[in-house]
Each structure stands twice: as C-alpha cells, then as structure tokens.
Write an enzyme that holds these catalytic residues in place. Structure first.
Site, mmCIF file in Angstrom:
data_model
loop_
_atom_site.group_PDB
_atom_site.id
_atom_site.type_symbol
_atom_site.label_atom_id
_atom_site.label_comp_id
_atom_site.label_asym_id
_atom_site.label_seq_id
_atom_site.Cartn_x
_atom_site.Cartn_y
_atom_site.Cartn_z
ATOM 1 N N SER A 1 53.066 45.032 40.463
ATOM 2 C CA SER A 1 51.725 44.554 40.102
ATOM 3 C C SER A 1 50.876 45.702 39.576
ATOM 4 O O SER A 1 51.208 46.881 39.733
ATOM 5 C CB SER A 1 51.048 43.884 41.297
ATOM 6 O OG SER A 1 50.869 44.799 42.333
ATOM 7 N N ASP A 2 49.788 45.314 38.946
ATOM 8 C CA ASP A 2 48.838 46.285 38.437
ATOM 9 C C ASP A 2 47.450 45.674 38.472
ATOM 10 O O ASP A 2 47.283 44.478 38.214
ATOM 11 C CB ASP A 2 49.192 46.698 37.003
ATOM 12 C CG ASP A 2 48.425 47.948 36.605
ATOM 13 O OD1 ASP A 2 48.836 49.049 37.013
ATOM 14 O OD2 ASP A 2 47.382 47.829 35.926
ATOM 15 N N THR A 3 46.459 46.491 38.797
ATOM 16 C CA THR A 3 45.069 46.027 38.893
ATOM 17 C C THR A 3 44.157 46.930 38.068
ATOM 18 O O THR A 3 44.295 48.150 38.110
ATOM 19 C CB THR A 3 44.582 46.054 40.370
ATOM 20 O OG1 THR A 3 45.436 45.223 41.151
ATOM 21 C CG2 THR A 3 43.150 45.553 40.501
#
Length: 194
Positions: A76-78
């Site tokens: 994931s990436d935010t």
C-alpha cells in the site's frame, strides 16, 4: 473469522510501517512481513490516486515471480493530496513545519491505495478521506513536531496523535485510512478473495 477462511493461504504484508503491521494484528490475521527496498519514484504527470496506485503496484511488482500459489501479497501507499499537490513524508523539521502550516485551517484528502497480488492476478483499489484542520498556531505545530517527530508520516502528521486531537475539526470517510490503511475495505476484499 477471516483467519479461518484464509487458513489455506499465507498473507504477506510488504510494509515496514508499524501502523499497517498493527492493523493486520488488530484484524486478527496471521501474516508474514517481507520487505524490499523500493525507490518510490513516480511520473510527475500522475495526480492524486494515480500516484498511490502506481506506488502500491510498484511495491507489489518487486515480488514478481517470487510468490507461491497460496500466497497473497499486500502492499500500500498513502499520500496527502492538498491544493493539487502530493504531500509525502517530510524531508526534515522545516519541511514538516511548512506542510502543517499549509494544512492549517483547510481541508485536504488522504489517499491510500492497496494492492493485492497473487500468482494469478493483481488488484488495486484506493480510498479517499477528507480531513479538515482548525487553524494551528506556530506554537502548537512546533510542540507537535518536537514531541511526536512525525517525520515518517505522509503529510507530517498522525491523526491518532496529539495533533489529531487538538487540530482536526472534521473527517469525511475512513478514519483508519488516514492512519494508512482502509481496514474495512481490506477485510472485505480478503473475504471475497477465497
């Protein structure tokens, strides 16, 4: 519940983030952590969720050819998206101060993309949460930076920390997403996967 459904699968979380690791523990999942050092660079033509989708998939693709049939890789990436700009992790104290100053008395979006990769397919989704900050004084920003050192967080803040308690006036969408993972959507997806 999900642990029993996924008993014939192995979940691999490719994240060094303590918050994401804790989320997986709190979801009562058995999982293994596998890390790769990825240079998180994306084309500057990308905007908003295109950035997080690209980076989540970049992290997943680093494991191409390494997964076994029963394994589910999660990456994931935010980012914080504000005034048409992606705010990642701050470079240093001064950068963190400027980021929080820009978020003060305004609304921004926290965008997280999650990528699931198996030997058969790769699926990516994203979640957007709107966060509104009260006006933050310079003193409160300095206090937060000195005491909480949020230099490993996109947008230079953790909503679950002091700044979230005193600074956030409104949130529209998933609270967990602001902390780095839309856990309800991850749970739903894993339920449907098997």
């Amino acid at each position: 519940m999900l642990k029993a459904i996924l008993k014939n699968h192995k979940i691999i979380l490719a994240s060094g983030s303590p918050r994401r690791q804790q989320f997986f523990k709190d979801l009562d999942l058995d999982f293994e952590i596998r890390l790769k050092d990825i240079e998180e660079i994306y084309p500057d033509t990308l905007k908003a969720e295109e950035i997080t989708n690209f980076l989540a998939e970049l992290k997943a693709n680093a494991f191409e050819g390494e997964l076994n049939k029963n394994e589910i890789l999660v990456t994931s990436d935010t980012i914080v998206w504000h005034k048409n700009n992606a705010l990642g992790k701050p470079k240093d104290y001064e950068d963190a101060f400027q980021i929080l100053k820009s978020l003060s008395d305004d609304t921004h979006e926290v965008i997280t993309s999650v990528c699931f990769k198996t030997t058969e397919k790769t699926t990516t989704f994203h979640e957007v949460t709107k966060v509104t900050f009260n006006a933050l004084s310079d003193e409160s920003i300095h206090y937060y930076l000195e005491n909480y050192k949020p230099f490993d967080k996109a947008g230079a803040y953790g909503i679950q920390e002091w700044i979230g308690f005193i600074g956030v006036s409104k949130i529209e969408g998933s609270y967990a997403n602001v902390m780095g993972m839309p856990t309800d959507k991850v749970y739903e997806y894993l339920l449907k996967l098997v």
